[in-house]
Design a protein around this motif. Structure first.
Motif, PDB file in Angstrom:
ATOM      1  N   ALA A   1      21.440  61.522  15.411  1.00 56.84           N
ATOM      2  CA  ALA A   1      21.423  62.158  14.089  1.00 56.84           C
ATOM      3  C   ALA A   1      20.185  63.051  13.950  1.00 56.84           C
ATOM      4  O   ALA A   1      20.266  64.166  13.439  1.00 56.84           O
ATOM      5  CB  ALA A   1      21.465  61.101  12.987  1.00 56.84           C
ATOM      6  N   ALA A   2      19.036  62.568  14.425  1.00 58.19           N
ATOM      7  CA  ALA A   2      17.807  63.368  14.369  1.00 58.19           C
ATOM      8  C   ALA A   2      17.934  64.607  15.259  1.00 58.19           C
ATOM      9  O   ALA A   2      17.502  65.701  14.888  1.00 58.19           O
ATOM     10  CB  ALA A   2      16.604  62.534  14.799  1.00 58.19           C
ATOM     11  N   LEU A   3      18.562  64.451  16.414  1.00 61.75           N
ATOM     12  CA  LEU A   3      18.789  65.589  17.298  1.00 61.75           C
ATOM     13  C   LEU A   3      19.686  66.608  16.601  1.00 61.75           C
ATOM     14  O   LEU A   3      19.398  67.805  16.591  1.00 61.75           O
ATOM     15  CB  LEU A   3      19.414  65.132  18.614  1.00 61.75           C
ATOM     16  CG  LEU A   3      19.682  66.239  19.636  1.00 61.75           C
ATOM     17  CD1 LEU A   3      18.369  66.860  20.100  1.00 61.75           C
ATOM     18  CD2 LEU A   3      20.458  65.686  20.811  1.00 61.75           C
ATOM     19  N   HIS A   4      20.749  66.126  15.980  1.00 60.33           N
ATOM     20  CA  HIS A   4      21.675  67.006  15.253  1.00 60.33           C
ATOM     21  C   HIS A   4      20.942  67.729  14.117  1.00 60.33           C
ATOM     22  O   HIS A   4      21.133  68.924  13.902  1.00 60.33           O
ATOM     23  CB  HIS A   4      22.854  66.194  14.718  1.00 60.33           C
ATOM     24  CG  HIS A   4      23.821  66.998  13.929  1.00 60.33           C
ATOM     25  ND1 HIS A   4      24.621  67.963  14.482  1.00 60.33           N
ATOM     26  CD2 HIS A   4      24.097  66.996  12.605  1.00 60.33           C
ATOM     27  CE1 HIS A   4      25.354  68.518  13.535  1.00 60.33           C
ATOM     28  NE2 HIS A   4      25.054  67.944  12.391  1.00 60.33           N
ATOM     29  N   ASP A   5      20.101  66.980  13.388  1.00 55.36           N
ATOM     30  CA  ASP A   5      19.343  67.574  12.280  1.00 55.36           C
ATOM     31  C   ASP A   5      18.373  68.650  12.760  1.00 55.36           C
ATOM     32  O   ASP A   5      18.019  69.549  12.002  1.00 55.36           O
ATOM     33  CB  ASP A   5      18.565  66.501  11.511  1.00 55.36           C
ATOM     34  CG  ASP A   5      19.477  65.593  10.698  1.00 55.36           C
ATOM     35  OD1 ASP A   5      20.659  65.947  10.508  1.00 55.36           O
ATOM     36  OD2 ASP A   5      19.005  64.524  10.278  1.00 55.36           O
ATOM     37  N   SER A   6      17.947  68.557  14.017  1.00 50.71           N
ATOM     38  CA  SER A   6      17.029  69.558  14.562  1.00 50.71           C
ATOM     39  C   SER A   6      17.735  70.889  14.800  1.00 50.71           C
ATOM     40  O   SER A   6      17.096  71.912  15.002  1.00 50.71           O
ATOM     41  CB  SER A   6      16.402  69.064  15.872  1.00 50.71           C
ATOM     42  OG  SER A   6      17.355  69.141  16.935  1.00 50.71           O
ATOM     43  N   GLY A   7      19.074  70.849  14.794  1.00 51.55           N
ATOM     44  CA  GLY A   7      19.836  72.063  15.046  1.00 51.55           C
ATOM     45  C   GLY A   7      20.181  72.265  16.505  1.00 51.55           C
ATOM     46  O   GLY A   7      20.767  73.275  16.877  1.00 51.55           O
ATOM     47  N   PHE A   8      19.821  71.300  17.357  1.00 49.21           N
ATOM     48  CA  PHE A   8      20.078  71.412  18.777  1.00 49.21           C
ATOM     49  C   PHE A   8      21.013  70.293  19.211  1.00 49.21           C
ATOM     50  O   PHE A   8      21.107  69.247  18.564  1.00 49.21           O
ATOM     51  CB  PHE A   8      18.783  71.339  19.588  1.00 49.21           C
ATOM     52  CG  PHE A   8      17.888  72.517  19.343  1.00 49.21           C
ATOM     53  CD1 PHE A   8      18.081  73.702  20.030  1.00 49.21           C
ATOM     54  CD2 PHE A   8      16.867  72.443  18.415  1.00 49.21           C
ATOM     55  CE1 PHE A   8      17.260  74.799  19.792  1.00 49.21           C
ATOM     56  CE2 PHE A   8      16.055  73.530  18.166  1.00 49.21           C
ATOM     57  CZ  PHE A   8      16.246  74.718  18.861  1.00 49.21           C
ATOM     58  N   SER A   9      21.706  70.526  20.301  1.00 49.33           N
ATOM     59  CA  SER A   9      22.556  69.500  20.862  1.00 49.33           C
ATOM     60  C   SER A   9      22.633  69.709  22.369  1.00 49.33           C
ATOM     61  O   SER A   9      22.204  70.749  22.874  1.00 49.33           O
ATOM     62  CB  SER A   9      23.974  69.551  20.252  1.00 49.33           C
ATOM     63  OG  SER A   9      24.588  70.776  20.602  1.00 49.33           O
ATOM     64  N   VAL A  10      23.186  68.742  23.058  1.00 44.59           N
ATOM     65  CA  VAL A  10      23.335  68.852  24.508  1.00 44.59           C
ATOM     66  C   VAL A  10      24.824  68.911  24.803  1.00 44.59           C
ATOM     67  O   VAL A  10      25.591  68.075  24.327  1.00 44.59           O
ATOM     68  CB  VAL A  10      22.709  67.626  25.214  1.00 44.59           C
ATOM     69  CG1 VAL A  10      22.918  67.724  26.709  1.00 44.59           C
ATOM     70  CG2 VAL A  10      21.231  67.523  24.873  1.00 44.59           C
ATOM     71  N   GLU A  11      25.218  69.929  25.531  1.00 45.31           N
ATOM     72  CA  GLU A  11      26.612  70.099  25.898  1.00 45.31           C
ATOM     73  C   GLU A  11      26.724  70.278  27.404  1.00 45.31           C
ATOM     74  O   GLU A  11      25.848  70.851  28.030  1.00 45.31           O
ATOM     75  CB  GLU A  11      27.223  71.326  25.221  1.00 45.31           C
ATOM     76  CG  GLU A  11      27.303  71.221  23.730  1.00 45.31           C
ATOM     77  CD  GLU A  11      27.888  72.484  23.105  1.00 45.31           C
ATOM     78  OE1 GLU A  11      28.437  73.314  23.854  1.00 45.31           O
ATOM     79  OE2 GLU A  11      27.746  72.632  21.891  1.00 45.31           O
ATOM     80  N   ARG A  12      27.808  69.804  27.958  1.00 45.35           N
ATOM     81  CA  ARG A  12      28.061  69.997  29.382  1.00 45.35           C
ATOM     82  C   ARG A  12      29.049  71.135  29.542  1.00 45.35           C
ATOM     83  O   ARG A  12      30.052  71.185  28.876  1.00 45.35           O
ATOM     84  CB  ARG A  12      28.646  68.719  29.989  1.00 45.35           C
ATOM     85  CG  ARG A  12      28.818  68.829  31.456  1.00 45.35           C
ATOM     86  CD  ARG A  12      29.282  67.522  32.019  1.00 45.35           C
ATOM     87  NE  ARG A  12      29.235  67.596  33.445  1.00 45.35           N
ATOM     88  CZ  ARG A  12      29.290  66.563  34.237  1.00 45.35           C
ATOM     89  NH1 ARG A  12      29.399  65.370  33.711  1.00 45.35           N
ATOM     90  NH2 ARG A  12      29.244  66.708  35.526  1.00 45.35           N
TER      91      ARG A  12
END
Length: 186
Positions: A174-185
């Protein structure tokens, strides 16, 4: 060779076969093996590389890679290789490292390299601090707190009582999402 459809298909097929076998290998490593093998086949047979594709077998290559990995894991040479010493799961310092990742992504504008360097250096220093109890060269280097690792963990927990919340995968994501970034393959 790497820009051809045949090459890209070969990598994808081999990775799919490895996944079916339950083996995880970095796609770049698989690509390197395929390129090396196909170049070698073409050279030995005296044919062009594009003609060597008829000899490619994704399932066979995947089986060979999986066999090598199993043999290595079962060998005495693999004892401890690739297995980092892990702190206790509730380690407050590890929680601080986890907590810093989303903030670091924001601070660096999503520069994953900078984030990894930050985490690696902090983890390295945390590991050194943990080991300072036996480091004669570190005597007096940490000021009034000395080398009491347990005391350091208590201080972190006192300053941030809920620090272990970062071990909750959902809260971290949730904190990662709130940062505006995500990890995608891809």
């Amino acid at each position: 060779m790497r820009n051809t459809k045949a090459f890209k298909d070969a990598v994808a097929q081999t990775l799919a076969e490895l996944a079916r076998l339950g083996v995880t290998v970095r796609s770049g490593a698989v690509a390197d093996v395929i390129e090396s093998n196909m170049t070698e086949v073409a050279a030995r047979l005296g044919i062009q590389e594009r003609s060597a594709w008829r000899y490619f077998d994704a399932a066979g290559l995947a089986a060979a890679i999986a066999k090598q990995q199993r043999e290595f894991e079962e060998s005495s040479d693999s004892a401890g290789v690739g297995v980092a010493p892990m702190p206790p799961v509730d380690n407050p310092e590890l929680a601080l490292l986890l907590a810093g990742v989303p903030d670091s992504l924001v601070r660096t504008g999503g520069d994953l390299y900078a984030v990894i360097i930050n985490v690696a250096v902090n983890a390295w220093m945390a590991g050194h601090i943990h080991g300072e109890d036996g480091c004669e060269g570190c005597e007096g280097s940490r000021g009034p707190s000395g080398h009491d690792w347990s005391d350091r963990m208590k201080q972190i927990t006192t300053m941030s009582p809920d620090v272990t919340k970062w071990f909750d995968r959902d809260r971290w994501n949730a904190a990662l999402h709130d940062s505006g970034f995500s990890v995608e393959r891809r």
